[in-house]
Motif scaffolding. Structure first.
Motif, PDB file in Angstrom:
ATOM      1  N   GLU A   1       0.837  -1.211   0.000  1.00  0.00           N
ATOM      2  CA  GLU A   1       0.000   0.000   0.000  1.00  0.00           C
ATOM      3  C   GLU A   1       0.872   1.262   0.000  1.00  0.00           C
ATOM      4  OE1 GLU A   1      -3.810  -1.939   2.421  1.00  0.00           O
ATOM      5  OE2 GLU A   1      -2.301  -0.778   3.506  1.00  0.00           O
ATOM      6  N   ALA A   2       1.935   1.210   0.795  1.00  0.00           N
ATOM      7  CA  ALA A   2       2.803   2.392   0.913  1.00  0.00           C
ATOM      8  C   ALA A   2       3.563   2.672  -0.387  1.00  0.00           C
ATOM      9  CB  ALA A   2       3.786   2.197   2.059  1.00  0.00           C
ATOM     10  N   ALA A   3       3.609   1.672  -1.263  1.00  0.00           N
ATOM     11  CA  ALA A   3       4.306   1.856  -2.545  1.00  0.00           C
ATOM     12  C   ALA A   3       3.380   2.433  -3.616  1.00  0.00           C
ATOM     13  CB  ALA A   3       4.893   0.521  -3.004  1.00  0.00           C
ATOM     14  N   HIS A   4       2.181   2.842  -3.201  1.00  0.00           N
ATOM     15  CA  HIS A   4       1.214   3.428  -4.148  1.00  0.00           C
ATOM     16  C   HIS A   4       0.764   4.804  -3.663  1.00  0.00           C
ATOM     17  CE1 HIS A   4       0.903  -0.838  -5.210  1.00  0.00           C
ATOM     18  NE2 HIS A   4       0.464  -0.427  -6.393  1.00  0.00           N
ATOM     19  N   ASP A   5       0.018   5.503  -4.500  1.00  0.00           N
ATOM     20  CA  ASP A   5      -0.572   6.762  -4.061  1.00  0.00           C
ATOM     21  C   ASP A   5      -1.554   6.474  -2.914  1.00  0.00           C
ATOM     22  OD1 ASP A   5      -3.607   7.064  -5.083  1.00  0.00           O
ATOM     23  OD2 ASP A   5      -2.486   5.778  -6.451  1.00  0.00           O
ATOM     24  N   PHE A   6      -1.803   7.464  -2.060  1.00  0.00           N
ATOM     25  CA  PHE A   6      -2.557   7.216  -0.814  1.00  0.00           C
ATOM     26  C   PHE A   6      -4.001   6.785  -1.060  1.00  0.00           C
ATOM     27  CE2 PHE A   6      -5.372  10.901   0.209  1.00  0.00           C
ATOM     28  CZ  PHE A   6      -5.024  11.772  -0.825  1.00  0.00           C
ATOM     29  N   LEU A   7      -4.529   7.072  -2.236  1.00  0.00           N
ATOM     30  CA  LEU A   7      -5.926   6.703  -2.492  1.00  0.00           C
ATOM     31  C   LEU A   7      -6.091   5.314  -3.096  1.00  0.00           C
ATOM     32  CD1 LEU A   7      -7.169  10.180  -3.756  1.00  0.00           C
ATOM     33  CD2 LEU A   7      -7.842   9.039  -1.628  1.00  0.00           C
ATOM     34  N   TRP A   8      -4.980   4.693  -3.429  1.00  0.00           N
ATOM     35  CA  TRP A   8      -5.033   3.386  -4.108  1.00  0.00           C
ATOM     36  C   TRP A   8      -5.806   2.342  -3.289  1.00  0.00           C
ATOM     37  CZ3 TRP A   8      -2.266  -1.349  -3.029  1.00  0.00           C
ATOM     38  CH2 TRP A   8      -2.290  -2.291  -4.078  1.00  0.00           C
ATOM     39  N   ARG A   9      -5.422   2.194  -2.037  1.00  0.00           N
ATOM     40  CA  ARG A   9      -6.084   1.167  -1.209  1.00  0.00           C
ATOM     41  C   ARG A   9      -7.528   1.558  -0.880  1.00  0.00           C
ATOM     42  NH1 ARG A   9      -3.920   1.382   5.052  1.00  0.00           N
ATOM     43  NH2 ARG A   9      -4.161   3.604   5.424  1.00  0.00           N
ATOM     44  N   VAL A  10      -7.766   2.861  -0.904  1.00  0.00           N
ATOM     45  CA  VAL A  10      -9.087   3.359  -0.547  1.00  0.00           C
ATOM     46  C   VAL A  10     -10.078   3.097  -1.682  1.00  0.00           C
ATOM     47  CG1 VAL A  10     -10.374   5.402   0.177  1.00  0.00           C
ATOM     48  CG2 VAL A  10      -7.985   5.126   0.857  1.00  0.00           C
ATOM     49  N   HIS A  11      -9.655   3.420  -2.881  1.00  0.00           N
ATOM     50  CA  HIS A  11     -10.551   3.250  -4.035  1.00  0.00           C
ATOM     51  C   HIS A  11     -10.948   1.778  -4.206  1.00  0.00           C
ATOM     52  CE1 HIS A  11     -11.658   5.317  -8.083  1.00  0.00           C
ATOM     53  NE2 HIS A  11     -12.630   4.585  -7.594  1.00  0.00           N
ATOM     54  N   LYS A  12      -9.980   0.894  -3.973  1.00  0.00           N
ATOM     55  CA  LYS A  12     -10.255  -0.550  -4.082  1.00  0.00           C
ATOM     56  C   LYS A  12     -11.312  -1.015  -3.092  1.00  0.00           C
ATOM     57  CE  LYS A  12      -6.335  -2.693  -3.535  1.00  0.00           C
ATOM     58  NZ  LYS A  12      -5.310  -3.731  -3.477  1.00  0.00           N
ATOM     59  N   ALA A  13     -11.416  -0.305  -1.964  1.00  0.00           N
ATOM     60  CA  ALA A  13     -12.334  -0.732  -0.897  1.00  0.00           C
ATOM     61  C   ALA A  13     -13.712  -0.071  -0.994  1.00  0.00           C
ATOM     62  CB  ALA A  13     -11.704  -0.423   0.459  1.00  0.00           C
ATOM     63  N   VAL A  14     -13.899   0.814  -1.971  1.00  0.00           N
ATOM     64  CA  VAL A  14     -15.199   1.485  -2.118  1.00  0.00           C
ATOM     65  C   VAL A  14     -16.275   0.430  -2.393  1.00  0.00           C
ATOM     66  CG1 VAL A  14     -16.516   3.056  -3.616  1.00  0.00           C
ATOM     67  CG2 VAL A  14     -14.212   3.689  -2.867  1.00  0.00           C
ATOM     68  N   PRO A  15     -17.402   0.504  -1.682  1.00  0.00           N
ATOM     69  CA  PRO A  15     -18.429  -0.537  -1.855  1.00  0.00           C
ATOM     70  C   PRO A  15     -18.986  -0.590  -3.270  1.00  0.00           C
ATOM     71  CG  PRO A  15     -19.290   1.325  -0.593  1.00  0.00           C
ATOM     72  CD  PRO A  15     -17.818   1.540  -0.724  1.00  0.00           C
ATOM     73  N   GLY A  16     -19.340  -1.780  -3.683  1.00  0.00           N
ATOM     74  CA  GLY A  16     -19.966  -1.967  -4.993  1.00  0.00           C
ATOM     75  C   GLY A  16     -21.431  -1.570  -4.943  1.00  0.00           C
ATOM     76  N   PHE A  17     -22.041  -1.415  -6.106  1.00  0.00           N
ATOM     77  CA  PHE A  17     -23.448  -1.014  -6.164  1.00  0.00           C
ATOM     78  C   PHE A  17     -24.310  -2.062  -5.454  1.00  0.00           C
ATOM     79  CE2 PHE A  17     -21.963   1.063 -10.301  1.00  0.00           C
ATOM     80  CZ  PHE A  17     -21.573   2.206  -9.614  1.00  0.00           C
ATOM     81  N   GLY A  18     -25.194  -1.570  -4.615  1.00  0.00           N
ATOM     82  CA  GLY A  18     -26.047  -2.465  -3.828  1.00  0.00           C
ATOM     83  C   GLY A  18     -25.586  -2.597  -2.390  1.00  0.00           C
ATOM     84  N   ASP A  19     -24.371  -2.151  -2.106  1.00  0.00           N
ATOM     85  CA  ASP A  19     -23.810  -2.341  -0.761  1.00  0.00           C
ATOM     86  C   ASP A  19     -23.759  -1.037   0.044  1.00  0.00           C
ATOM     87  OD1 ASP A  19     -23.419  -4.990  -1.281  1.00  0.00           O
ATOM     88  OD2 ASP A  19     -21.245  -4.833  -1.564  1.00  0.00           O
ATOM     89  N   ILE A  20     -23.813  -1.211   1.372  1.00  0.00           N
ATOM     90  CA  ILE A  20     -23.447  -0.126   2.292  1.00  0.00           C
ATOM     91  C   ILE A  20     -22.056  -0.481   2.802  1.00  0.00           C
ATOM     92  CG2 ILE A  20     -23.969   1.087   4.440  1.00  0.00           C
ATOM     93  CD1 ILE A  20     -26.835   0.200   4.261  1.00  0.00           C
ATOM     94  N   GLY A  21     -21.054   0.261   2.403  1.00  0.00           N
ATOM     95  CA  GLY A  21     -19.682  -0.022   2.853  1.00  0.00           C
ATOM     96  C   GLY A  21     -19.326   0.863   4.026  1.00  0.00           C
ATOM     97  N   ILE A  22     -18.600   0.281   4.977  1.00  0.00           N
ATOM     98  CA  ILE A  22     -18.164   1.064   6.134  1.00  0.00           C
ATOM     99  C   ILE A  22     -16.651   1.180   6.100  1.00  0.00           C
ATOM    100  CG2 ILE A  22     -18.277   1.305   8.646  1.00  0.00           C
ATOM    101  CD1 ILE A  22     -20.982   0.685   7.707  1.00  0.00           C
TER     102      ILE A  22
END
Ligand code: AMP
Ligand code: MG
Length: 271
Positions: free
Chosen positions: A102-123
């Protein structure tokens, strides 16, 4: 009842947040008791119903961001507010110190991957905001780097919003005394000792720097598409009541609808 929690607790657009002006033990006139419990139950039931429609619709996602200092109640919120929801539609992501990958990427890389898919409530239990909070307080990157991130976060959240992700951001506001009380409870209560960490006590030395960093995040990243809510969190029951209502109120406004059946029911052959 009758309280519009979203309206009462949202940071007003363009408003410069001073956290000393927000009382962490405020309850908007609510008291602990039967009426409060009934209000909480009602909101939780409504979230469960609306989540079912969100899941069926599969066109939009809800992203709940939880931020707050140690012992502010992020885990407790997840346990209490999300307890009634179908776990199939409710992925939770906890953001820790970045891994080497994760540290070898831009700071939003791990965040964008974790964004919930359509139909989900992601926390999100912590989030990309750590990159303008702990990172800023401890100078983990130079100021020139973190100071650009507010704008980058706003653009990122705008992209999500434009792509059918409804974002709700909660700052769990506790007092320094309440934090101390909760950290000491971990020492006293054998069932909570597993949570004790020296780091949590050490971070208290940086209390003022964290308040300042939070004020900037709450001020600079408060957009109509991704509003911040400041949740008075010294009283756990009020925290749960407020957050559950804001999620229910927001989902209510999304005008969720069950999709039409995928086939013509008149042509359905029941064998
Ligand atoms: P906890 O929430 O108690 O499991 O602790 C997670 C720890 O990870 C906290 O101390 C956070 O400040 C830290 N953390 C989360 N994200 C980052 C980040 N981007 N950079 C540095 N530390 C982080
Ligand atoms: Mg912790």
């Amino acid at each position: 009842m009758g309280t519009n929690f979203s309206k009462e607790l949202a940071v007003k657009p363009g408003h410069g947040v001073k956290l000393t002006k927000y009382d962490p033990s405020d309850t908007l006139g609510w008291q602990k008791g039967r009426k409060m419990k009934a209000g909480l139950e009602k909101a939780l039931k409504r979230i469960d119903e609306l989540q079912y429609v969100l899941y069926a619709e599969r066109k939009r996602a809800v992203l709940v961001v939880l931020q707050g200092l140690d012992a502010a109640g992020k885990d407790g919120t997840i346990r209490h507010v999300m307890s009634g929801i179908n776990p199939q539609g409710c992925p939770v992501t906890s953001f820790k110190v970045p891994s080497p990958e994760e540290a070898a990427h831009d700071f939003l890389w791990r965040v964008h991957k974790a964004v919930p898919g359509f139909g989900d409530i992601g926390i999100f239990n912590r989030s990309h905001y750590e990159d303008v909070l702990v990172v800023r307080v401890h100078n983990l990157v130079p100021k020139e780097v973190w100071s650009q991130r507010y704008d980058q976060i706003n653009r990122f959240e705008q992209i999500l919003q434009q792509n059918n992700v409804k974002i709700l951001k909660f700052y769990l506001h506790i007092s320094k005394e309440e934090q101390k009380k909760r950290l000491l409870e971990r020492v006293d209560d054998p069932n909570k000792r597993w949570k004790i960490s020296q780091a949590d006590f050490n971070e208290r030395l940086f209390w003022n720097a964290y308040q300042k960093a939070y004020e900037d995040a709450l001020t600079k990243c408060n957009t109509p598409e991704a509003p911040w809510y400041i949740i008075p969190s010294d009283k756990k029951w009020f925290r749960d009541l407020a957050i559950s209502h804001i999620i229910a109120e927001t989902m209510e406004q999304m005008n969720l609808k069950f999709p039409e059946p995928s086939i013509d029911l008149k042509k359905l052959k029941v064998q």
